[in-house]
Write an enzyme that holds these catalytic residues in place. Structure first.
Site, PDB file in Angstrom:
ATOM      1  N   GLU B 129       0.751  -1.393  -0.308  1.00 48.99           N
ATOM      2  CA  GLU B 129      -0.068   0.102   0.275  1.00 48.99           C
ATOM      3  C   GLU B 129       0.870   1.118  -0.152  1.00 48.99           C
ATOM      4  O   GLU B 129       0.788   2.327  -0.313  1.00 48.99           O
ATOM      5  CB  GLU B 129      -0.459  -0.242   1.186  1.00 48.99           C
ATOM      6  CG  GLU B 129      -1.874   1.715   1.418  1.00 48.99           C
ATOM      7  CD  GLU B 129      -2.548   0.846  -0.021  1.00 48.99           C
ATOM      8  OE1 GLU B 129      -3.427  -0.384   0.113  1.00 48.99           O
ATOM      9  OE2 GLU B 129      -3.059   2.155  -0.242  1.00 48.99           O
ATOM     10  N   THR B 182      -4.114  11.001  -5.035  1.00 49.21           N
ATOM     11  CA  THR B 182      -4.112  10.589  -3.665  1.00 49.21           C
ATOM     12  C   THR B 182      -3.279  11.621  -3.166  1.00 49.21           C
ATOM     13  O   THR B 182      -3.627  12.420  -1.687  1.00 49.21           O
ATOM     14  CB  THR B 182      -3.593   9.433  -3.078  1.00 49.21           C
ATOM     15  OG1 THR B 182      -4.532   8.733  -3.679  1.00 49.21           O
ATOM     16  CG2 THR B 182      -3.705   9.084  -1.634  1.00 49.21           C
TER      17      THR B 182
END
Lengths: 307, 307
Positions: B129, B182
């Site tokens: 991640e 993001t």
């Protein structure tokens, strides 16, 4: 139908570390005694007020103000006398004003045949609370009325969530006999808080609610942390860090400021640990030169009680 | 023991309105397919990657990085080939990287006889991640692995709470085919937030957890509000206000940004309402000139599945 009711109106702990302004729980061994009596003469009359020299003029008394708000809305064909034996010192941080605000209207509602539900009662109790604290907060009111752990979802309209209470949960309270003004405790808080701290706080309240539902004491312990308010307010409470460290060393699940202080609470699993924590609190304060009271109480899952 | 495993690795929704950075839930009808194969040659090899042109070098592939972290820790006497059929577009806001990061190590763990528990797997998945998002966040990883609703209590050590999922809960997702980085979605957020808004948010996450435990759909609906992040991020998503208003008008329990966007989610009670909400989403975007996909899915309470 009876014309008189005697009540035990319990002390409460608001905020509960991670739940500033919304969480609270109810105590069992500390509280006021109130008598509410239906009389022919219309109006609300504070006929007795023992302890702490509180005003008996209805409009200046917390129990009177909430009673008056309900009385004016319902307009019953009678009046009410209210007697208060105050055991919870005003300004102690364990919901003194909330006990009074709820007691009068709970008694009146009983004597009138319960026309109002709990959320309606809270709406009137908020008027009494506002007299004491200057703001309509229900985080102490809700546990007085519902018992156990409560979350105030909203004050307008009133929406209270009753959270489950794991068995065998005890609270220990130390009340240093010093004055912390709610307004001072409010003003010491910043208007803005770091987003990362807010995330920690809402993670903790989410997990606390889950811990209560699953009776997970380890998680409860891990969730009883306050990274937002305690760092600012603890300066108002002498020896706060020592109280907390000693409580945790002696097995407390968590420890924090009760309401806006100066009382400090700890939660424990079981009475034996509660006893140890109370001794730990005692040790910290015994040589401090500050007067104090310590209470050990199971969580009161019933709330206000008819005696 | 089998040497090959095929997996459905589901898409997920993180944040869920009031639970920024900690809450997530798992979808059922959207996900990647992965095959993990035990081979004699030591090492981790991405032997196939279909869809979205992702790198197949192990160190540059999310599934590879998490696999490598676990592989180096366990040092098994074999290697693993990983095939990825990617259906979840990277950067969609529905956990594309988390599906990959979990899939590889879940498969390896199965083929090795399950030496690791779920929280240990999450610790390795965090490495994958981090490659994608630059930070170790588990709010999408946890629902991939556990299914249902999850709360990430802590990443170090990993502590995941599995929240109950009320029956009959459906999600509707609209994925506008635009790019929201993001990092951009992170940078748009302020470092500090108003304390009063933070209180609203933690009240909502507390009540959301209670609503999940009590299957209280009205409370769930009342809790699905984001006063902290959505006001900033919604500017990155065309027609967000219209999507939300139309979803709520058509019976959605709540509507918000999925992860860091651009996907938007709604939750509904029942499939029929989900269908109506998907039509409402469609109506908003049909004339927008922006490509989009809409998905309707029950909440996936199982998480990642062996096919």
């Amino acid at each position: 139908m009876t014309n008189e009711i005697k009540l035990f109106t319990p002390a409460t702990v608001a905020n509960v570390a991670c739940g500033f302004d919304v969480l609270g729980f109810c105590l069992d061994t500390i509280g006021d005694e109130m008598t509410v009596r239906k009389v022919d003469k219309k109006g609300i009359f504070i006929t007795k007020s023992e302890g702490f020299n509180l005003p008996t003029e209805t409009e200046k008394n917390v129990a009177g103000v909430s009673a008056l708000a309900m009385y004016e809305a319902l307009q019953p064909d009678c009046g009410f006398e209210i007697e208060i034996k105050k055991n919870i010192k005003p300004g102690s941080g364990i919901g003194s004003s909330s006990a009074s605000a709820v007691g009068s209207i709970f008694g009146m509602n009983q004597l009138l045949g319960q026309p109002l539900n709990c959320e309606e009662l809270i709406a009137y109790a908020l008027k009494g609370e506002a007299l004491a604290s200057g703001a309509e907060h229900a985080d102490n009111l809700a546990p007085v009325l519902y018992g156990g752990f409560t979350l105030v979802k909203s004050c307008n309209p009133v929406k209270i969530l009753e959270l489950p209470t794991p068995e065998d949960l005890f609270a220990v309270i130390i009340h240093p006999q010093i004055e912390v003004k709610t307004s001072e405790a409010r003003n010491i808080l910043p208007d803005k808080v770091p987003l990362k701290d807010a995330i920690t706080q809402w993670c903790n309240i989410g997990s606390l609610v889950h811990a209560l539902h699953t009776a997970d004491y380890d998680l409860l312990s891990n969730s009883l942390t306050d990274v937002i308010v305690e760092p600012h307010r603890k300066a108002l409470i002498p020896y706060f860090d020592d109280l907390k460290a000693n409580a945790l060393q002696n097995g407390a699940l968590g420890c924090g400021i009760s309401g806006s202080g100066p009382s400090v609470f700890a939660l424990t699993k079981g009475k034996a640990t509660a006893k140890k924590v109370s001794e730990a609190f005692d040790k910290v304060y015994s040589d401090s030169g500050i007067n104090y009271h310590i209470y050990v109480s199971p969580i009161n899952t019933q709330g206000i009680k008819i005696l």
